[in-house]
Design a protein around this motif. Structure first.
Motif, PDB file in Angstrom:
ATOM      1  N   ARG A  67       0.973  -1.142  -0.001  1.00 27.57           N
ATOM      2  CA  ARG A  67       0.013   0.054  -0.037  1.00 27.57           C
ATOM      3  C   ARG A  67       0.688   1.068  -0.102  1.00 27.57           C
ATOM      4  N   VAL A  68       0.743   1.966  -0.918  1.00 24.71           N
ATOM      5  CA  VAL A  68       1.418   3.130  -0.905  1.00 24.71           C
ATOM      6  C   VAL A  68       0.785   4.573  -0.973  1.00 24.71           C
ATOM      7  N   ALA A  69       1.420   5.683  -0.731  1.00 23.48           N
ATOM      8  CA  ALA A  69       0.635   6.776  -0.567  1.00 23.48           C
ATOM      9  C   ALA A  69       0.108   7.443  -1.808  1.00 23.48           C
ATOM     10  N   ILE A  70      -0.948   8.157  -1.731  1.00 21.74           N
ATOM     11  CA  ILE A  70      -1.788   8.549  -2.794  1.00 21.74           C
ATOM     12  C   ILE A  70      -1.044   9.319  -3.786  1.00 21.74           C
ATOM     13  N   ASP A  71      -0.229  10.154  -3.512  1.00 25.63           N
ATOM     14  CA  ASP A  71       0.574  11.206  -4.388  1.00 25.63           C
ATOM     15  C   ASP A  71       1.305  10.428  -5.413  1.00 25.63           C
ATOM     16  N   VAL A  72       1.738   9.062  -5.315  1.00 24.19           N
ATOM     17  CA  VAL A  72       2.315   8.215  -6.255  1.00 24.19           C
ATOM     18  C   VAL A  72       1.348   8.004  -7.518  1.00 24.19           C
ATOM     19  N   THR A  73       1.948   7.961  -8.747  1.00 23.89           N
ATOM     20  CA  THR A  73       1.154   7.495  -9.857  1.00 23.89           C
ATOM     21  C   THR A  73       1.090   6.060  -9.769  1.00 23.89           C
ATOM     22  N   ASP A  74       0.409   5.535 -10.667  1.00 24.05           N
ATOM     23  CA  ASP A  74      -0.163   4.294 -10.673  1.00 24.05           C
ATOM     24  C   ASP A  74       1.209   3.610 -11.547  1.00 24.05           C
ATOM     25  N   GLN A  75       1.884   4.181 -12.154  1.00 23.91           N
ATOM     26  CA  GLN A  75       3.062   3.732 -12.959  1.00 23.91           C
ATOM     27  C   GLN A  75       4.252   3.515 -11.964  1.00 23.91           C
ATOM     28  N   GLU A  76       4.356   4.586 -11.163  1.00 24.83           N
ATOM     29  CA  GLU A  76       5.500   4.812 -10.035  1.00 24.83           C
ATOM     30  C   GLU A  76       5.219   3.657  -9.198  1.00 24.83           C
ATOM     31  N   ALA A  77       4.083   3.405  -8.672  1.00 21.25           N
ATOM     32  CA  ALA A  77       3.822   2.331  -7.877  1.00 21.25           C
ATOM     33  C   ALA A  77       3.941   0.835  -8.375  1.00 21.25           C
ATOM     34  N   ALA A  78       3.796   0.769  -9.698  1.00 20.40           N
ATOM     35  CA  ALA A  78       3.840  -0.606 -10.254  1.00 20.40           C
ATOM     36  C   ALA A  78       5.256  -0.838 -10.301  1.00 20.40           C
ATOM     37  N   ASN A  79       6.175   0.145 -10.621  1.00 26.79           N
ATOM     38  CA  ASN A  79       7.498   0.155 -11.249  1.00 26.79           C
ATOM     39  C   ASN A  79       8.329  -0.333  -9.708  1.00 26.79           C
ATOM     40  N   ARG A  80       7.821   0.418  -8.922  1.00 22.23           N
ATOM     41  CA  ARG A  80       8.490   0.326  -7.530  1.00 22.23           C
ATOM     42  C   ARG A  80       8.499  -1.110  -6.898  1.00 22.23           C
ATOM     43  N   PHE A  81       7.709  -1.945  -7.379  1.00 23.13           N
ATOM     44  CA  PHE A  81       7.307  -3.449  -6.918  1.00 23.13           C
ATOM     45  C   PHE A  81       7.367  -4.469  -7.932  1.00 23.13           C
TER      46      PHE A  81
END
Length: 142
Positions: free
Chosen positions: A21-35
């Motif tokens: 679960r990540v902060a709301i200010d992260v874009t969907d692509q940034e969240a997916a890339n991170r994991f």
């Protein structure tokens, strides 16, 4: 808050596992890339999520963090791509007999242990199953 979900396959089992679960200010692509390099391991009675040098254990009590589907379509036997020419591989990629659609899957209300036993039937020598992530999804969670 956003949930990052990995869709993972092993044999005829599809598992969707929340990996973060990540902060709301992260874009969907940034969240997916991170994991995207996260590893999911299905063990007898729990799922291990390895990401960014962190280990998370998911148990049956965390049922909102995972779901399972099974393939109900009769599929041809697997083919070893090392035995095929480049042209045969390209043809295989377009062969509808090997492609799955949504209607070829059925959601099952299994516990982690039940999913483990499903896989264990086909491969009794294994003590754990490393699930390969094939897709990522990010969804908002309030």
């Amino acid at each position: 808050m956003k949930r990052v979900l990995h869709t993972n396959y092993y044999d005829n089992l599809l598992a969707e596992v929340e990996v973060a679960r990540v902060a709301i200010d992260v874009t969907d692509q940034e969240a997916a890339n991170r994991f995207e390099n996260t590893i999911i391991i299905l063990r007898t009675d729990h799922i291990v999520v390895l990401s960014d040098f962190k280990e998370t254990i998911i148990t049956d009590g965390d049922s909102e963090l995972y779901s399972f589907e099974i393939v109900i379509k009769n599929q041809p036997p697997p083919i070893d791509p090392r035995t095929l020419s480049h042209q045969q591989i390209l043809e295989l990629l377009e062969d509808p007999a090997y492609m799955l659609k949504e209607e070829d899957m059925r959601k099952v209300p299994w516990s982690i242990s039940q999913a483990y036993q499903w896989l264990k039937q086909n491969d009794p020598s294994r003590i754990e199953f490393v699930l390969s992530a094939s897709a990522y999804r990010v969804e908002s969670k309030i």
